[in-house]
Design an enzyme around this catalytic site. Structure first.
Site, PDB file in Angstrom:
ATOM      1  N   LYS A  14       9.697  38.837 -32.377  1.00  0.00           N
ATOM      2  CA  LYS A  14      10.687  38.279 -32.486  1.00  0.00           C
ATOM      3  C   LYS A  14      10.126  36.617 -32.559  1.00  0.00           C
ATOM      4  O   LYS A  14       9.778  36.213 -31.583  1.00  0.00           O
ATOM      5  CB  LYS A  14      11.817  38.139 -31.097  1.00  0.00           C
ATOM      6  CG  LYS A  14      12.984  37.685 -31.760  1.00  0.00           C
ATOM      7  CD  LYS A  14      13.733  36.875 -30.790  1.00  0.00           C
ATOM      8  CE  LYS A  14      13.372  35.511 -30.187  1.00  0.00           C
ATOM      9  NZ  LYS A  14      13.517  34.524 -31.234  1.00  0.00           N
ATOM     10  N   GLU A  72       3.019  34.951 -20.875  1.00  0.00           N
ATOM     11  CA  GLU A  72       2.162  33.600 -21.111  1.00  0.00           C
ATOM     12  C   GLU A  72       3.053  32.558 -21.005  1.00  0.00           C
ATOM     13  O   GLU A  72       3.732  32.212 -22.099  1.00  0.00           O
ATOM     14  CB  GLU A  72       1.302  33.875 -22.346  1.00  0.00           C
ATOM     15  CG  GLU A  72       0.777  35.104 -22.650  1.00  0.00           C
ATOM     16  CD  GLU A  72      -0.238  35.537 -21.540  1.00  0.00           C
ATOM     17  OE1 GLU A  72      -0.682  34.843 -21.011  1.00  0.00           O
ATOM     18  OE2 GLU A  72      -0.335  36.827 -21.270  1.00  0.00           O
ATOM     19  N   GLU A 106       5.569  19.914 -17.419  1.00  0.00           N
ATOM     20  CA  GLU A 106       4.833  20.190 -18.650  1.00  0.00           C
ATOM     21  C   GLU A 106       5.765  19.242 -19.544  1.00  0.00           C
ATOM     22  O   GLU A 106       6.937  19.593 -19.905  1.00  0.00           O
ATOM     23  CB  GLU A 106       4.994  21.660 -18.856  1.00  0.00           C
ATOM     24  CG  GLU A 106       4.320  21.912 -20.131  1.00  0.00           C
ATOM     25  CD  GLU A 106       4.367  23.244 -20.674  1.00  0.00           C
ATOM     26  OE1 GLU A 106       5.582  24.049 -20.736  1.00  0.00           O
ATOM     27  OE2 GLU A 106       3.406  23.773 -21.250  1.00  0.00           O
TER      28      GLU A 106
HETATM   29  P1  NAD Z   1      10.719  29.473 -25.239  1.00  0.00           P
HETATM   30  O1  NAD Z   1      10.762  29.857 -23.804  1.00  0.00           O
HETATM   31  O2  NAD Z   1      12.091  28.507 -25.469  1.00  0.00           O
HETATM   32  O3  NAD Z   1      11.077  30.366 -26.297  1.00  0.00           O
HETATM   33  C1  NAD Z   1       9.984  31.331 -26.554  1.00  0.00           C
HETATM   34  C2  NAD Z   1      10.561  32.520 -27.178  1.00  0.00           C
HETATM   35  O4  NAD Z   1      11.391  33.517 -26.333  1.00  0.00           O
HETATM   36  C3  NAD Z   1      11.233  32.194 -28.690  1.00  0.00           C
HETATM   37  O5  NAD Z   1      10.902  33.197 -29.497  1.00  0.00           O
HETATM   38  C4  NAD Z   1      12.695  32.354 -27.977  1.00  0.00           C
HETATM   39  O6  NAD Z   1      13.669  32.689 -29.083  1.00  0.00           O
HETATM   40  C5  NAD Z   1      12.470  33.395 -27.131  1.00  0.00           C
HETATM   41  N1  NAD Z   1      13.636  33.666 -26.307  1.00  0.00           N
HETATM   42  C6  NAD Z   1      14.270  32.644 -25.497  1.00  0.00           C
HETATM   43  N2  NAD Z   1      15.371  33.050 -24.552  1.00  0.00           N
HETATM   44  C7  NAD Z   1      14.912  34.498 -24.622  1.00  0.00           C
HETATM   45  C8  NAD Z   1      15.379  35.373 -23.667  1.00  0.00           C
HETATM   46  N3  NAD Z   1      16.372  35.001 -22.758  1.00  0.00           N
HETATM   47  N4  NAD Z   1      14.793  36.460 -23.678  1.00  0.00           N
HETATM   48  C9  NAD Z   1      14.159  36.872 -24.589  1.00  0.00           C
HETATM   49  N5  NAD Z   1      13.427  35.958 -25.548  1.00  0.00           N
HETATM   50  C10 NAD Z   1      13.854  34.699 -25.430  1.00  0.00           C
HETATM   51  O7  NAD Z   1       9.464  28.290 -25.559  1.00  0.00           O
HETATM   52  P2  NAD Z   1       9.279  27.696 -26.715  1.00  0.00           P
HETATM   53  O8  NAD Z   1       9.951  26.390 -26.626  1.00  0.00           O
HETATM   54  O9  NAD Z   1       9.200  28.374 -28.037  1.00  0.00           O
HETATM   55  O10 NAD Z   1       7.780  27.241 -26.661  1.00  0.00           O
HETATM   56  C11 NAD Z   1       7.312  26.358 -25.756  1.00  0.00           C
HETATM   57  C12 NAD Z   1       6.614  26.908 -24.384  1.00  0.00           C
HETATM   58  O11 NAD Z   1       5.607  27.977 -24.595  1.00  0.00           O
HETATM   59  C13 NAD Z   1       5.897  25.888 -23.326  1.00  0.00           C
HETATM   60  O12 NAD Z   1       6.476  26.038 -22.110  1.00  0.00           O
HETATM   61  C14 NAD Z   1       4.570  26.379 -23.712  1.00  0.00           C
HETATM   62  O13 NAD Z   1       3.571  25.992 -22.522  1.00  0.00           O
HETATM   63  C15 NAD Z   1       4.580  28.002 -23.643  1.00  0.00           C
HETATM   64  N6  NAD Z   1       3.375  28.458 -24.237  1.00  0.00           N
HETATM   65  C16 NAD Z   1       2.558  29.059 -23.393  1.00  0.00           C
HETATM   66  C17 NAD Z   1       1.274  29.896 -23.908  1.00  0.00           C
HETATM   67  C18 NAD Z   1       0.429  30.363 -22.900  1.00  0.00           C
HETATM   68  O14 NAD Z   1      -0.285  31.094 -23.567  1.00  0.00           O
HETATM   69  N7  NAD Z   1       0.736  30.497 -21.764  1.00  0.00           N
HETATM   70  C19 NAD Z   1       1.136  29.552 -25.408  1.00  0.00           C
HETATM   71  C20 NAD Z   1       1.737  28.737 -25.941  1.00  0.00           C
HETATM   72  C21 NAD Z   1       2.968  28.184 -25.385  1.00  0.00           C
END
Ligand code: NAD
Length: 527
Positions: free
Chosen positions: A212, A287, A422
């Site tokens: 996804k 992550e 962040e």
């Molecule tokens: P997000 O949490 O908004 O979304 C990530 C994914 O999760 C998307 O595909 C989204 O559609 C899905 N999602 C949203 N709600 C969900 C739910 N309730 N259940 C399951 N899936 C759901 O994050 P984002 O804005 O896409 O990415 C930015 C964030 O990602 C930042 O906080 C960043 O630090 C983090 N990030 C972490 C790492 C790591 O390795 N730790 C790497 C890259 C990004």
């Protein structure tokens, strides 16, 4: 206050917009459900076949062009059901579930080669969906190929342990078996790179998968699946479900999904951790977010630090979970470091992401820009000083694309938004400290525990600090790099169960213990 240079070449830009639209088709043919006059409409890919979205789909404005790049539909619950059912069948009764290590290795190795063959198209798609500079996009494509290659090798080396020293009568061994159906939930900041952290190890382990992607960046996930199918993967073993949070949540809760690997924000990670056991107990790898403390001591080489931290803070427009977004510097050097970093940031070249000379592109969306900009404003109101940036560049020609100047802030304490949260944009904050103990204490007080970096040319000092920092990764005189051979994961609010390395593949397996009784039972108790 200074403003980074914004280079625009309108003709070039229009040219790229056109080629990018044309470039959409070859690798995405399978997923395009309608491509009339307007932007193409993308559907979920289930068993290799596109499923048309209900309605006309939501328009996605490319940050790179400022125009609508494609329309994408929400993955309805019936699409999630179909994708999981296919994955279950591929694992339980299909050819993928019975594939040998060598079979799996070959699919992954072929995919790595195909990624390299199609590197230019994939990099174009990455620019179009994220707005990142083309040179960084090429690096991300190469990193994905590298991950497929590495895990292809490991697919043939998935072994347990042998234990013969238990006693005369028992001989035991463990077997590593694929976990089953894996749901892979991917964010938008490195759509292909992070897919490369999840998909190759899951397939190497023998899982079938449902991916996804973020609704902002589905293009490279769909393209990668096309390449996997070309490489010979059984179509039912991989599906891509497009859609927003609810599609991800349905995968997390689904009874037939065995493991979930998620990268994204801490808020979503918390939700997933809470719901992964709702229908049945299942393992998750999270992550999540980070606020990477960078410790600069009096023994650091400031020239190296300025170059290194410019990259750490502004690479990928600062939209990096391990970005160097908080710099704790010895009070003796902090002032000079802040000034030099601000000057260096102001010289970065912002502009058309397809231009070879561009160092920073726009942020991923206007909505994300608004959030980062608001956090800078809040920090200012909290007393944080702006050394450089903090503005939207004004220029002839941003065309409403969400550019943000690279921003260097200064604050003495840890109370502000900029020091604690962040921001996930091109923003870093310099903070002086007066003793190493104080620096370590402040770094460890963060809710996040993803990564840290230490800049010092005194090896004893650097090692001492490294061992005291409570994060999943520590870079010494470096930042942000990740390699498939070594794990990358967080602690506390940054998540758990690292990716990459052998551990990253073993997450997608279950261990079975086998005991062979060689002598028959003698007593009730053997102790
Ligand atoms: P997000 O949490 O908004 O979304 C990530 C994914 O999760 C998307 O595909 C989204 O559609 C899905 N999602 C949203 N709600 C969900 C739910 N309730 N259940 C399951 N899936 C759901 O994050 P984002 O804005 O896409 O990415 C930015 C964030 O990602 C930042 O906080 C960043 O630090 C983090 N990030 C972490 C790492 C790591 O390795 N730790 C790497 C890259 C990004």
């Amino acid at each position: 206050m200074t403003t980074a240079e914004l280079h625009e070449d309108h003709n070039d830009h229009d040219h790229h917009r056109d080629t990018a639209h044309r470039g959409l088709t070859p690798l995405l043919d399978r997923a395009i459900v309608s491509s009339g006059e307007g932007p193409p409409v993308l559907g979920s890919l289930v068993g290799g076949v596109a499923v048309a979205p209900e309605g006309e789909g939501t328009a996605r404005i490319s940050p790179a062009t400022g125009g609508i790049a494609f329309r994408v539909g929400g993955g309805s619950l019936s699409v999630v059901e179909a994708a999981v059912a296919r994955a279950r069948a591929a694992f339980d009764t299909g050819t993928w579930g019975r594939a040998s290590g060598r079979d799996r290795a070959r699919v992954l190795a072929r995919t790595a080669l195909l990624i390299e063959e199609h590197a230019a198209e994939l990099a174009d798609l990455l620019v179009l969906e994220t707005g990142k500079p083309i040179r960084e996009a090429r690096g991300e494509v190469a990193a994905a190929a590298n991950a497929f290659e590495y895990f292809g090798g490991l697919a043939r080396d998935l072994n347990g342990r042998t234990v013969r020293d238990i006693g005369d009568s028992v001989f035991a061994f463990t077997v590593r078996e694929p976990a089953g159906v894996a749901a892979l939930i991917v964010p938008w900041n490195f759509p292909l790179g992070i897919l490369g952290q999840k998909l190759p190890p899951a397939l190497a382990a023998g899982c079938s998968v449902v991916v996804k992607p973020s609704p902002l960046t589905p293009l490279t996930s769909l393209a990668a699946v096309s390449l996997l199918l070309e490489a010979g993967l059984e179509p039912d073993a991989i599906s891509v479900v497009l859609g927003e949070g609810p599609a991800g949540a349905a995968l997390v809760a689904h009874r037939d999904v065995d493991v979930v690997s998620f990268t994204g924000s801490t808020a979503t990670g918390r939700h997933i951790a809470a719901h992964a056991g709702s229908q049945r107990l299942k393992r998750v790898a999270l992550e999540a977010g980070g606020k990477t403390p960078v410790l600069v001591t009096a023994h650091a080489d400031l020239d190296e630090v300025v170059e290194g931290l410019t990259f750490a803070a502004f690479f990928n427009q600062g939209q990096v979970c391990v970005a160097g977004s908080r710099i704790l510097a010895d009070a003796a050097v902090a002032g000079e470091l802040g000034e030099r970093l601000a000057g260096r940031a102001a010289r970065l070249v912002l502009g058309d992401p397809w231009s070879e000379s561009t160092q920073m592109g726009p942020l991923v969306s206007q909505q994300h820009f608004d959030g980062v900009f608001a956090a800078i404003e809040t920090s200012r109101a909290e007393g944080v000083r702006v050394l450089s940036g903090g503005r939207r560049p004004e220029p002839g020609g941003t065309r409403a694309r969400p550019f943000l100047d690279p921003t260097v802030l200064w604050t003495d304490d840890d109370h502000s938004t900029a020091a604690r949260e962040e921001l996930f944009g091109p923003v870093t904050v310099v903070q002086p400290y007066s003793s190493l103990d104080e620096a370590v204490e402040r770094a460890n007080a963060s809710a996040y525990g993803l990564a840290a970096s230490v800049w010092s040319n005194d090896v004893r000092e650097a090692m001492d600090l490294t061992l005291r920092l409570r994060t999943g990764t520590v870079w010494i005189n470096g930042s942000t790099d990740a390699f498939p051979e070594i794990p990358l994961g967080g602690r506390r609010d940054s998540g758990y169960n690292a990716e990459f390395g052998r551990e990253g593949m073993e997450f997608f397996t279950e261990s079975k213990t086998v005991q062979i009784n060689r002598a028959g039972r003698k007593d009730w108790y053997t102790a």
